[in-house]
Design a protein around this motif. Sequence first.
Motif, PDB file in Angstrom:
ATOM      1  N   ILE A  51      40.512  65.793 -44.429  1.00 51.99           N
ATOM      2  CA  ILE A  51      39.755  66.059 -43.205  1.00 51.99           C
ATOM      3  C   ILE A  51      40.704  66.707 -42.208  1.00 51.99           C
ATOM      4  CG2 ILE A  51      38.387  65.071 -41.329  1.00 51.99           C
ATOM      5  CD1 ILE A  51      37.806  62.674 -43.166  1.00 51.99           C
ATOM      6  N   SER A  52      40.215  67.720 -41.507  1.00 51.84           N
ATOM      7  CA  SER A  52      41.094  68.406 -40.558  1.00 51.84           C
ATOM      8  C   SER A  52      40.331  68.870 -39.328  1.00 51.84           C
ATOM      9  CB  SER A  52      41.732  69.618 -41.229  1.00 51.84           C
ATOM     10  OG  SER A  52      40.737  70.555 -41.594  1.00 51.84           O
ATOM     11  N   THR A  53      41.114  69.265 -38.320  1.00 51.36           N
ATOM     12  CA  THR A  53      40.571  69.811 -37.081  1.00 51.36           C
ATOM     13  C   THR A  53      41.578  70.794 -36.498  1.00 51.36           C
ATOM     14  OG1 THR A  53      39.475  69.231 -35.015  1.00 51.36           O
ATOM     15  CG2 THR A  53      41.517  68.087 -35.482  1.00 51.36           C
ATOM     16  N   GLY A  54      41.097  71.658 -35.627  1.00 51.16           N
ATOM     17  CA  GLY A  54      41.976  72.536 -34.864  1.00 51.16           C
ATOM     18  C   GLY A  54      42.244  71.908 -33.509  1.00 51.16           C
ATOM     19  N   ASP A  55      43.456  72.046 -33.021  1.00 54.15           N
ATOM     20  CA  ASP A  55      43.818  71.480 -31.712  1.00 54.15           C
ATOM     21  C   ASP A  55      42.976  72.026 -30.572  1.00 54.15           C
ATOM     22  OD1 ASP A  55      45.633  69.472 -31.777  1.00 54.15           O
ATOM     23  OD2 ASP A  55      47.381  70.719 -31.361  1.00 54.15           O
ATOM     24  N   GLU A  56      42.469  73.226 -30.744  1.00 57.41           N
ATOM     25  CA  GLU A  56      41.721  73.858 -29.662  1.00 57.41           C
ATOM     26  C   GLU A  56      40.227  73.930 -29.945  1.00 57.41           C
ATOM     27  OE1 GLU A  56      43.568  77.488 -28.387  1.00 57.41           O
ATOM     28  OE2 GLU A  56      45.555  76.585 -28.408  1.00 57.41           O
ATOM     29  N   GLU A  57      39.716  72.939 -30.642  1.00 56.65           N
ATOM     30  CA  GLU A  57      38.267  72.885 -30.881  1.00 56.65           C
ATOM     31  C   GLU A  57      37.568  72.860 -29.530  1.00 56.65           C
ATOM     32  OE1 GLU A  57      36.411  72.226 -33.925  1.00 56.65           O
ATOM     33  OE2 GLU A  57      38.093  72.076 -35.288  1.00 56.65           O
ATOM     34  N   SER A  58      36.468  73.549 -29.425  1.00 58.76           N
ATOM     35  CA  SER A  58      35.811  73.692 -28.121  1.00 58.76           C
ATOM     36  C   SER A  58      35.369  72.368 -27.522  1.00 58.76           C
ATOM     37  CB  SER A  58      34.616  74.644 -28.238  1.00 58.76           C
ATOM     38  OG  SER A  58      33.676  74.118 -29.152  1.00 58.76           O
ATOM     39  N   SER A  59      35.102  71.398 -28.353  1.00 57.41           N
ATOM     40  CA  SER A  59      34.676  70.093 -27.835  1.00 57.41           C
ATOM     41  C   SER A  59      35.752  69.043 -28.075  1.00 57.41           C
ATOM     42  CB  SER A  59      33.352  69.687 -28.473  1.00 57.41           C
ATOM     43  OG  SER A  59      33.470  69.689 -29.878  1.00 57.41           O
ATOM     44  N   GLY A  60      36.986  69.418 -27.891  1.00 55.98           N
ATOM     45  CA  GLY A  60      38.070  68.469 -28.109  1.00 55.98           C
ATOM     46  C   GLY A  60      38.235  68.187 -29.581  1.00 55.98           C
ATOM     47  N   LEU A  61      38.543  66.956 -29.917  1.00 60.00           N
ATOM     48  CA  LEU A  61      38.721  66.615 -31.323  1.00 60.00           C
ATOM     49  C   LEU A  61      37.401  66.452 -32.059  1.00 60.00           C
ATOM     50  CD1 LEU A  61      41.689  64.091 -31.293  1.00 60.00           C
ATOM     51  CD2 LEU A  61      41.688  66.482 -31.985  1.00 60.00           C
ATOM     52  N   SER A  62      36.305  66.464 -31.355  1.00 57.06           N
ATOM     53  CA  SER A  62      34.973  66.367 -31.955  1.00 57.06           C
ATOM     54  C   SER A  62      34.812  65.167 -32.875  1.00 57.06           C
ATOM     55  CB  SER A  62      34.628  67.654 -32.714  1.00 57.06           C
ATOM     56  OG  SER A  62      34.708  68.762 -31.860  1.00 57.06           O
ATOM     57  N   GLY A  63      35.664  64.190 -32.718  1.00 61.47           N
ATOM     58  CA  GLY A  63      35.526  62.984 -33.516  1.00 61.47           C
ATOM     59  C   GLY A  63      36.150  63.049 -34.890  1.00 61.47           C
ATOM     60  N   HIS A  64      36.801  64.155 -35.257  1.00 58.29           N
ATOM     61  CA  HIS A  64      37.360  64.279 -36.599  1.00 58.29           C
ATOM     62  C   HIS A  64      38.384  63.184 -36.902  1.00 58.29           C
ATOM     63  CE1 HIS A  64      36.235  68.623 -35.852  1.00 58.29           C
ATOM     64  NE2 HIS A  64      35.438  68.221 -36.811  1.00 58.29           N
ATOM     65  N   GLU A  65      39.311  62.987 -35.989  1.00 61.54           N
ATOM     66  CA  GLU A  65      40.328  61.963 -36.225  1.00 61.54           C
ATOM     67  C   GLU A  65      39.694  60.576 -36.228  1.00 61.54           C
ATOM     68  OE1 GLU A  65      44.803  60.682 -34.848  1.00 61.54           O
ATOM     69  OE2 GLU A  65      43.672  62.054 -33.580  1.00 61.54           O
ATOM     70  N   ARG A  66      38.712  60.370 -35.363  1.00 58.46           N
ATOM     71  CA  ARG A  66      38.027  59.079 -35.333  1.00 58.46           C
ATOM     72  C   ARG A  66      37.282  58.836 -36.639  1.00 58.46           C
ATOM     73  NH1 ARG A  66      33.075  57.003 -33.000  1.00 58.46           N
ATOM     74  NH2 ARG A  66      32.488  59.090 -32.342  1.00 58.46           N
ATOM     75  N   PHE A  67      36.646  59.877 -37.207  1.00 55.80           N
ATOM     76  CA  PHE A  67      35.957  59.711 -38.480  1.00 55.80           C
ATOM     77  C   PHE A  67      36.962  59.430 -39.594  1.00 55.80           C
ATOM     78  CE2 PHE A  67      33.780  60.611 -42.366  1.00 55.80           C
ATOM     79  CZ  PHE A  67      32.531  60.064 -42.132  1.00 55.80           C
ATOM     80  N   TYR A  68      38.077  60.136 -39.593  1.00 59.01           N
ATOM     81  CA  TYR A  68      39.136  59.882 -40.569  1.00 59.01           C
ATOM     82  C   TYR A  68      39.568  58.419 -40.505  1.00 59.01           C
ATOM     83  CZ  TYR A  68      43.983  59.226 -41.903  1.00 59.01           C
ATOM     84  OH  TYR A  68      45.146  58.700 -42.403  1.00 59.01           O
ATOM     85  N   ARG A  69      39.806  57.926 -39.301  1.00 61.73           N
ATOM     86  CA  ARG A  69      40.250  56.534 -39.155  1.00 61.73           C
ATOM     87  C   ARG A  69      39.189  55.543 -39.627  1.00 61.73           C
ATOM     88  NH1 ARG A  69      44.316  56.103 -34.114  1.00 61.73           N
ATOM     89  NH2 ARG A  69      45.352  58.079 -34.501  1.00 61.73           N
TER      90      ARG A  69
END
Length: 109
Positions: A51-69
């Motif tokens: 699972i990954s995300t870009g640091d500059e996603e328009s809506s912040g982290l968009s929950g990606h790290e939270r979903f990973y956790r």
Amino acid sequence: LFGLDTLLSEPDAFGRWVLASPSVWWDDQVMFRIEAEHFAAGHTAHGRVFISTGDEESSGLSGHERFYRQLSGRHHPGLRVDWARFPGETHQSVIPSAVTRGLRTVFRP
């Protein structure tokens, strides 16, 4: 989003998932609830997940790290979940880097 849905509803469909900036925010973050319901019902996932995300996603982290956790915190037997954040990348620009690293990660021996 398809990858997340498949991982949770049809975990035998694939053994590896590369989830490059999945839209976990969609439909009022329904994927968090679906994952929790599947876990509560005793369903397990297995395989390799990136699972990954870009640091500059328009809506912040968009929950990606939270979903990973949330997913990795379930300690499903046979499931390995890896996470990456890509500096300077947006939701659109992160895809090439995320796919490249994701494929290397999920197919690593």
